[in-house]
Design an enzyme around this catalytic site. Structure first.
Site, PDB file in Angstrom:
ATOM      1  N   VAL A  19       2.897  -2.271   2.556  1.00  0.00           N
ATOM      2  CA  VAL A  19       2.419  -2.944   1.339  1.00  0.00           C
ATOM      3  C   VAL A  19       1.704  -1.953   0.430  1.00  0.00           C
ATOM      4  O   VAL A  19       1.917  -1.929  -0.798  1.00  0.00           O
ATOM      5  CB  VAL A  19       1.489  -4.131   1.697  1.00  0.00           C
ATOM      6  CG1 VAL A  19       0.839  -4.714   0.455  1.00  0.00           C
ATOM      7  CG2 VAL A  19       2.273  -5.213   2.434  1.00  0.00           C
ATOM      8  N   SER A  45      -3.894   9.704   8.492  1.00  0.00           N
ATOM      9  CA  SER A  45      -3.098   9.998   7.287  1.00  0.00           C
ATOM     10  C   SER A  45      -3.820  10.894   6.290  1.00  0.00           C
ATOM     11  O   SER A  45      -3.232  11.238   5.257  1.00  0.00           O
ATOM     12  CB  SER A  45      -2.756   8.704   6.560  1.00  0.00           C
ATOM     13  OG  SER A  45      -2.051   7.872   7.403  1.00  0.00           O
ATOM     14  N   CYS A 133       2.053 -14.060   2.599  1.00  0.00           N
ATOM     15  CA  CYS A 133       3.362 -13.891   1.942  1.00  0.00           C
ATOM     16  C   CYS A 133       4.206 -15.163   1.949  1.00  0.00           C
ATOM     17  O   CYS A 133       4.802 -15.532   0.930  1.00  0.00           O
ATOM     18  CB  CYS A 133       4.131 -12.751   2.600  1.00  0.00           C
ATOM     19  SG  CYS A 133       4.068 -12.813   4.395  1.00  0.00           S
ATOM     20  N   HIS A 246      11.470 -12.658   2.684  1.00  0.00           N
ATOM     21  CA  HIS A 246      11.388 -13.877   3.486  1.00  0.00           C
ATOM     22  C   HIS A 246      12.241 -14.971   2.834  1.00  0.00           C
ATOM     23  O   HIS A 246      12.301 -15.072   1.604  1.00  0.00           O
ATOM     24  CB  HIS A 246       9.954 -14.413   3.536  1.00  0.00           C
ATOM     25  CG  HIS A 246       8.987 -13.536   4.279  1.00  0.00           C
ATOM     26  ND1 HIS A 246       9.352 -12.467   5.064  1.00  0.00           N
ATOM     27  CD2 HIS A 246       7.628 -13.623   4.365  1.00  0.00           C
ATOM     28  CE1 HIS A 246       8.261 -11.919   5.593  1.00  0.00           C
ATOM     29  NE2 HIS A 246       7.211 -12.598   5.183  1.00  0.00           N
TER      30      HIS A 246
END
Ligand code: A2P
Length: 342
Positions: A19, A45, A133, A246
């Site tokens: 995301v 990261s 979502c 989705h």
């Protein structure tokens, strides 16, 4: 309230994730007025880079003091990170737009889908929550029906892509698919069962009622966003072996007379919805077509033959965009419009 400025300092927490990466690219695509982009992630990261307007911007480790001089902080690094760091961002003077479920149901936290309830944003939002979502794409489709016909009950089954579980799940589906096709043993890390060539009627934890947390998010968040606690909702959330977007099969029962034609007309005129509904030409919304798009696609709109005042439809949206990153950036745009008009 966001102070009016020409450009804003924007942090993206979880900038290396499925995301977060899209939050960065959508800020760029929509030309959001960014003075400084601050990509934040875990220590793993730190030092990696993300591209923003052609520049490689170095990812920094998320720390308690990361939010100095930040105006807007977009969070998508999971609930526990949000719980700890979103209040710190708000204390430092930023507005935190949080994609996790950590604050969604708190009374004084707005839960916003800009096409549906922009007014809910409130006057002094320290933290604004981005809905789940599967809820976002459903409420965009439900809102025009609720306004015109007053929804009494919704029965919904979801077909959710693995990207909703993050990068690791995308990799798990890819690796398992290859393993199955090549006749090798599969490895399971993200899901308790094989996801390749399989459907799992299990998203998030099970509760004592037999429903999952994901299913109850659809119930509670929909009621909060549509500002109607009387709507009855019966969801079944299913993880499907799909990478992105989705799909949901929705049955809606209303108080006032409804039929497919009236439902189609109401949804077609609503911002953010695109109708794809020509069964004679095999045209209906598909996950593969909805991916990397902004719209919520609705089709298979038809009368429920088993009862009066009810319709069925099929709704598809890119879960990482409208279901997460895009909705969060649209909330930030809403804040901007607010601060420009005040
Ligand atoms: P990292 O890449 O350093 O692990 P996804 O949902 O696609 O798996 O992405 C999750 C995002 O949240 C990644 O950017 C990940 O960073 C970030 N993240 C996970 N845990 C933390 C943490 N404890 N602190 C900061 N960022 C985190």
């Amino acid at each position: 309230m966001l102070k009016k400025k020409e450009k804003y300092n924007v942090a993206v927490v979880g900038a290396t994730g499925a995301v977060g990466l899209r939050m960065v690219s959508i800020l760029e695509e929509r030309n959001f007025p960014v003075a400084r982009l601050l990509p934040l992630a875990s220590a793993r990261s730190a030092g990696k880079t993300v591209k923003f307007h052609g520049e490689d911007i170095v990812v920094q480790e998320l720390k308690e003091d990361s939010f100095k001089d930040i105006d807007i902080a977009l969070f998508s690094a999971g609930g526990s990170v949000s719980k700890k760091f979103a209040p710190l961002a708000a204390q430092a003077g930023a507005v935190a737009i949080d994609n996790s479920s950590a604050f969604r149901m708190e009374k004084d936290v707005s839960l916003v889908v800009p096409e549906v309830n922009p007014h809910a944003i409130g006057d002094i939002p320290g933290i604004i929550a981005n809905p789940n979502c599967s809820t976002i794409q459903m409420v965009v489709a439900l809102k025009p029906l609720h306004d015109l016909f007053k929804i009494r009950r919704v029965v919904v089954s979801t077909y959710q892509s693995v990207s909703g579980s993050g990068q690791k799940a995308i990799e798990e589906l890819r690796k398992q698919s290859l393993a199955v096709l090549e006749g090798r043993e599969i490895e399971k890390n993200v899901y308790p069962h094989q996801i390749a060539f399989n459907c799992l009627p299990h998203i998030d934890e099970f509760l004592d009622t037999g429903y999952t947390k994901e299913e109850m998010k659809m119930v509670n968040e929909t009621r909060k966003i549509l500002e109607d606690p009387t709507i009855e909702i019966s969801p079944t959330a299913v993880r499907a072996p799909v990478f992105y977007s989705h799909s949901e099969a929705v049955n809606v029962e209303t108080e006032k007379a409804i039929d497919a034609a009236r439902a189609r007309e109401a949804m077609a005129g609503f911002p953010g919805i695109k109708i794809v509904d020509c069964p004679g030409k095999n045209e209906y919304p598909l996950a593969v077509d909805g991916t990397e798009k902004d719209a919520v696609f609705v089709g298979r709109i038809r009368d429920d033959l088993s009862t009066r005042n009810a319709v069925n439809f099929w709704v598809v949206a890119d879960n990482l965009r409208k279901g997460a990153a895009l909705n969060a950036v649209q909330i930030a745009e809403l804040l901007l419009r607010r601060s420009n008009s005040s």
